[in-house]
Design a protein around this motif. Sequence first.
Motif, PDB file in Angstrom:
ATOM      1  N   GLN A 186     -18.913  30.862  38.096  1.00  0.00           N
ATOM      2  CA  GLN A 186     -18.471  29.885  38.979  1.00  0.00           C
ATOM      3  C   GLN A 186     -17.361  29.114  38.667  1.00  0.00           C
ATOM      4  OE1 GLN A 186     -22.053  27.795  39.179  1.00  0.00           O
ATOM      5  NE2 GLN A 186     -22.839  28.869  41.218  1.00  0.00           N
ATOM      6  N   ALA A 187     -17.183  28.591  37.549  1.00  0.00           N
ATOM      7  CA  ALA A 187     -15.901  27.779  36.907  1.00  0.00           C
ATOM      8  C   ALA A 187     -14.679  28.640  37.061  1.00  0.00           C
ATOM      9  CB  ALA A 187     -16.290  27.324  35.504  1.00  0.00           C
ATOM     10  N   VAL A 190      -9.801  23.743  33.452  1.00  0.00           N
ATOM     11  CA  VAL A 190     -10.923  24.536  33.394  1.00  0.00           C
ATOM     12  C   VAL A 190     -10.858  25.656  32.257  1.00  0.00           C
ATOM     13  CG1 VAL A 190     -12.380  26.165  35.141  1.00  0.00           C
ATOM     14  CG2 VAL A 190     -11.426  23.669  35.825  1.00  0.00           C
ATOM     15  N   GLU A 230     -19.030  21.096  33.407  1.00  0.00           N
ATOM     16  CA  GLU A 230     -18.890  20.263  34.417  1.00  0.00           C
ATOM     17  C   GLU A 230     -17.494  20.139  35.086  1.00  0.00           C
ATOM     18  OE1 GLU A 230     -19.549  15.434  35.121  1.00  0.00           O
ATOM     19  OE2 GLU A 230     -21.203  16.460  34.265  1.00  0.00           O
ATOM     20  N   VAL A 231     -17.241  20.323  36.290  1.00  0.00           N
ATOM     21  CA  VAL A 231     -16.048  20.262  37.044  1.00  0.00           C
ATOM     22  C   VAL A 231     -16.212  19.175  37.920  1.00  0.00           C
ATOM     23  CG1 VAL A 231     -14.017  21.555  37.718  1.00  0.00           C
ATOM     24  CG2 VAL A 231     -15.481  22.514  35.893  1.00  0.00           C
ATOM     25  N   THR A 269     -23.127  26.401  30.814  1.00  0.00           N
ATOM     26  CA  THR A 269     -22.581  25.755  32.072  1.00  0.00           C
ATOM     27  C   THR A 269     -21.438  24.599  31.815  1.00  0.00           C
ATOM     28  OG1 THR A 269     -24.104  23.890  32.128  1.00  0.00           O
ATOM     29  CG2 THR A 269     -24.619  26.011  33.577  1.00  0.00           C
ATOM     30  N   LYS A 295     -12.206  23.987  29.378  1.00  0.00           N
ATOM     31  CA  LYS A 295     -13.667  23.764  29.347  1.00  0.00           C
ATOM     32  C   LYS A 295     -14.542  25.156  29.214  1.00  0.00           C
ATOM     33  CE  LYS A 295     -13.771  19.642  32.109  1.00  0.00           C
ATOM     34  NZ  LYS A 295     -14.322  18.728  33.486  1.00  0.00           N
ATOM     35  N   ILE A 296     -14.110  26.097  29.662  1.00  0.00           N
ATOM     36  CA  ILE A 296     -14.720  27.404  29.704  1.00  0.00           C
ATOM     37  C   ILE A 296     -14.674  27.829  28.090  1.00  0.00           C
ATOM     38  CG2 ILE A 296     -14.979  29.755  30.420  1.00  0.00           C
ATOM     39  CD1 ILE A 296     -13.858  28.917  32.989  1.00  0.00           C
ATOM     40  N   LEU A 335     -21.279  23.853  36.786  1.00  0.00           N
ATOM     41  CA  LEU A 335     -20.989  25.379  37.211  1.00  0.00           C
ATOM     42  C   LEU A 335     -21.566  26.241  36.288  1.00  0.00           C
ATOM     43  CD1 LEU A 335     -17.433  24.846  38.937  1.00  0.00           C
ATOM     44  CD2 LEU A 335     -19.752  24.651  40.106  1.00  0.00           C
TER      45      LEU A 335
END
Length: 574
Positions: free
Chosen positions: A173-174, A189, A163-164, A161, A192-193, A169
């Motif tokens: 979802q992200a 994002v 955090e956004v 997961t 982050k992914i 998420l």
Amino acid sequence: MKKEILLPERKPRKFLPEDFKVENWEGLEPYYKDLLERDINTRDDLRGWLRDRSELEAVISEDAGWRYIYMTRFTDNEEYTQAYHHFVQQIQPKIAPISDKLNKKALNSEFIQELEKEEGFNIMIRELRKDIEIFREENIPIFTEMQTETQKFGQINGAMTVEVDGKELTLQQAAVILQSTDRSKREEVYHKIAQRRLQEKDKLSELYTKLISLRDQVAKNAGFDNYRDYMFKAMGRFDYTPQDCFDFHASVRQEVVPMLTELAKERKGKLNIDPLRPWDKAVDPEGREALKPFTGSKDLTAKTIECFKRLDPFLGQCLEIMEEMGHLDLESRKGKAPGGYNYPLAEVGVPFIFMNATSTLRDMITILHEGGHAVHSFLTRDLELTDFKHTPSEVAELASMSMELISMDHWELFFDNEEELNRAKKEHLEQIIETLPWVATIDKFQHWVYENPNHTEEERISAWNEIYGDFSDDVTDWSSLEENRNYLWQKQLHLYEVPFYYIEYGMAQLGAVAVWKNYKEDARKGLEGYMNALRLGYTRSIPEVYEAANIKFDFSKAYIRELMDFVKGELGRL
């Protein structure tokens, strides 16, 4: 008021007790012994024996199916994981050697040649011969280890997961935020992914290396030069060869990759950015907000059922039955394995759809795709033997990918204005142009991996980048993102869980475009051809099933060009 739906029930059992449940090998063994020791004195005896074996295998297959479904729905539930592992480690290894003996018993029967003249039985008997040819007792423990190892991929991914904006998420979802019109948000994002994935890169690389080694050993034990050649035999690829796959790669590189580059140039121009970066690939190029075809899984289900009904009432009814029976789990949530699938349940004949929907067009396509698989299960439900329902992937994916396209005439259910409707169609057709090169990338990578099973990690990264480069547009700028690109392959679950199952998407994508072309020319006739082909299950060869749909099983340059020209023409009309 919701009308009463008549739910199908499993057919009465004739061999096993009605209340029989798969709990352990000791409970199953007497039924296998019965089959092994029974006398077969007539052709009807042989047919009855095959039906009893089919019933037993359907019961076991459905039990294994539910164990897998629960484990993937709740990867953090130890009880479900253990139940699946118990089947894989304690029951399945006992079935394999006795199945080999049953195959030999069937083929040694003096009545087998008479039965082979009947439609369907010839295909099934061809499969039995192939299974005997590749079976090796020493591979049983390796298969058990392989299946246990592959589940780690889902567990590692299910736990990822990010955090956004203060919210936790899932990566699915992200990924929706990559459609945001705010470029800095997309970039944030994306990183982050990518960083979250890279945290697991060593674990995933080690897992893949271990799987390659185990798979190579299986192939060598069975007398094959490499795992690719073993899998071509194991998957029953009687209708094409590795060379056909290489021809497909070459055709896609020549005919489709230039279209991919054109789309990327167009995107870069419309977004008015330089350079075009990986986080710019999902946003609408005209700066419009992402399409939202549904709100929540209930809305998605209702719209899909209505869409299928408008094609044909029977098709809508299939999904209504699944909804009523609780055979749909559509929303993304923490602790759920990634991806989506339609799991056929052999005894009841009503499959289960699993997916990770958020709110995107891609999610809408996924339910249409898995819904196509589901319809296939319903259309083959009444075939005589379980084996007749086990269609090869090239046929299974034709069912799903064709549904994505022939349902387009009713997408106004998801989009209430014409601009959004046309935009959705355009995005999906562009997705086809993107899918074929990605299929070629993953397939070619697998050929390399198993032709060179002792490669180092550096060699793997180098081969991946070379192959990825062959099938990518030459517009997207990856500078300073090389590490992300090096491990892009790790997101493809097929590499871990179902090796060599990927080229089928390319072949079936071409078939689906041809089905859609027929449907556009004559809707009634096109749909009829599609459903007639699916009803055959695996009672005919792949080219014959395609022929029943009035299309060709062909991946030559000329055929790919013809179909891509049709797609281009349809894009032009939008």
